[in-house]
Design an enzyme around this catalytic site. Structure first.
Site, PDB file in Angstrom:
ATOM      1  N   LYS A   1       0.824  -1.145  -0.277  1.00  0.00           N
ATOM      2  CA  LYS A   1       0.029   0.162   0.151  1.00  0.00           C
ATOM      3  C   LYS A   1       0.774   1.235   0.114  1.00  0.00           C
ATOM      4  O   LYS A   1       1.617   1.456   0.880  1.00  0.00           O
ATOM      5  CB  LYS A   1      -0.831   0.105   1.250  1.00  0.00           C
ATOM      6  CG  LYS A   1      -1.898   1.117   1.116  1.00  0.00           C
ATOM      7  CD  LYS A   1      -2.901   1.063   2.407  1.00  0.00           C
ATOM      8  CE  LYS A   1      -2.277   1.639   3.700  1.00  0.00           C
ATOM      9  NZ  LYS A   1      -3.250   1.607   4.782  1.00  0.00           N
TER      10      LYS A   1
ATOM     11  N   ARG B   1     -10.039  -2.064   8.321  1.00  0.00           N
ATOM     12  CA  ARG B   1      -8.894  -2.820   8.814  1.00  0.00           C
ATOM     13  C   ARG B   1      -8.581  -2.381  10.153  1.00  0.00           C
ATOM     14  O   ARG B   1      -8.077  -3.100  11.075  1.00  0.00           O
ATOM     15  CB  ARG B   1      -8.022  -3.303   7.717  1.00  0.00           C
ATOM     16  CG  ARG B   1      -7.010  -2.177   7.333  1.00  0.00           C
ATOM     17  CD  ARG B   1      -5.879  -1.787   8.131  1.00  0.00           C
ATOM     18  NE  ARG B   1      -4.532  -1.339   7.569  1.00  0.00           N
ATOM     19  CZ  ARG B   1      -3.909  -0.484   8.132  1.00  0.00           C
ATOM     20  NH1 ARG B   1      -4.190  -0.078   9.512  1.00  0.00           N
ATOM     21  NH2 ARG B   1      -3.018   0.024   7.179  1.00  0.00           N
TER      22      ARG B   1
ATOM     23  N   GLY C   1      -5.206   7.038  16.403  1.00  0.00           N
ATOM     24  CA  GLY C   1      -4.894   8.050  15.322  1.00  0.00           C
ATOM     25  C   GLY C   1      -3.767   8.804  14.924  1.00  0.00           C
ATOM     26  O   GLY C   1      -3.776   9.063  13.705  1.00  0.00           O
TER      27      GLY C   1
END
Length: 331
Positions: free
Chosen positions: A70, A113, A225
């Site tokens: 990715k 995910r 986060g």
């Protein structure tokens, strides 16, 4: 032929697949612990004079017969232009032939995910009698987390805080209306932290929003986060040092996680303090929670193996349902 899955198609495929994604992510972490998968730390690339970073998040899995990467673009300057700060695309190839199997938009895949990994860690580490779920952050990732964490858990309500009050109120209303769980907005991160049995921090913060002094024995915290940058974190040093730490992957955390790298640089933490990986806990090679009084922390940086596991599931679902676009890249 190469399967191309757009964001809207991925969203449709994942609408009823929350449990399937969690199972796929859990299996991927067990495969990593059992040396059936490969997960190098992702290299970070920054152009001179630019604030953005590009990460190539690669993984390979024997059981899934895929290798994947990715490419994540983390571009803080996009915020001022009204564009997404993070964008990503996943490329998956057949592990036997090297043929390009699929190209997938990364936004919905990553969000789902990530929440699934949090659910896996929470089921492994949180007390079974946890009833209050706390959210620091009120964006789409927060809703995805509630949706992922609810199954098989006896949460009675959600408390949350967000930087934008209207957005936080909208999220609380949506949780109550769509998921049937009472949700309330509190005044600040401290109020949420002190009220929560399970706390999820879901902001792209550079400076800590949660202090260790606010945490209580028995809590479980998911630090999710902060971007994969060594100078960003949501928890202060005391919060990390007080916790029994589990990481998604040690090599990635050691390279990219400000949550552990800043305390490490301060001398408050050693590398051995965060070598405990989620896959080792799931496979029984390492202990997670050892008592009801433990303060546990899942430091979620996000890894390419999770992307691969989600991609494998999406490819299979798309083929079963006849969705997606097939293109001959070699044509």
């Amino acid at each position: 032929m190469t399967l191309i899955l757009t964001r809207s198609t991925i969203r449709a495929l994942l609408a009823d697949a929350v449990a399937d994604v969690e199972a796929a992510v859990a299996r991927a972490h067990r495969d990593l612990a059992d040396s059936r998968a490969v997960l190098p730390a992702p290299p970070a690339m920054a152009l001179p004079g630019a604030s953005g970073t590009f990460l190539a998040m690669a993984a390979a899995s024997g059981p899934d017969r895929l290798a994947a990467v990715k490419l994540l673009a983390d571009l803080p300057d996009n915020r001022a232009a009204g564009l997404p700060v993070q964008r990503s695309t996943v490329l998956a190839v057949d592990a036997d032939s090297g043929a390009c199997v699929a190209l997938l938009d990364g936004a919905e895949l990553t969000r789902t995910r990530t929440a699934a990994a949090t659910a896996v860690a929470t089921r492994a580490l949180a007390r079974t009698d946890a009833t209050t779920l706390g959210l620091v952050g009120a964006g789409p990732l927060a809703y995805a987390h509630v949706r992922a964490l609810l199954p098989a858990r006896a949460y009675e309500h959600v408390v949350l805080w967000g930087r934008t009050p209207a957005r936080a109120q909208d999220l609380a209303a949506r949780i109550t209306a769509e998921l049937g769980l009472p949700a309330k907005v509190l005044d600040n991160p401290r109020a949420v932290t002190e009220a929560a049995d399970v706390l999820c921090t879901l902001t792209p913060s550079r400076e800590p929003l949660v202090e260790g002094a606010w945490l209580a024995p028995g809590q479980h915290v998911n630090a999710v986060g902060a971007p994969p940058r060594p100078d960003h974190r949501e928890l202060d040093t005391e919060a990390v040092v007080r916790s029994r730490i589990v990481v998604d992957a040690y090599d990635t955390a050691r390279a990219k996680s400000g949550e552990v790298l800043i305390p490490l640089a301060e001398g408050a933490l050693t590398e051995d303090d965060f070598r405990r990986e989620l896959g080792d806990v799931l496979s029984g090679r390492a202990e997670g929670r050892t008592s009801a009084a433990d303060l546990t922390l899942f430091n979620s940086v996000g890894v390419g193996l999770q992307d691969l596991a989600a991609a494998r599931l999406l490819i299979d679902l798309a083929e079963e349902r006849g969705l997606g676009l097939h293109v001959d890249l070699a044509g």
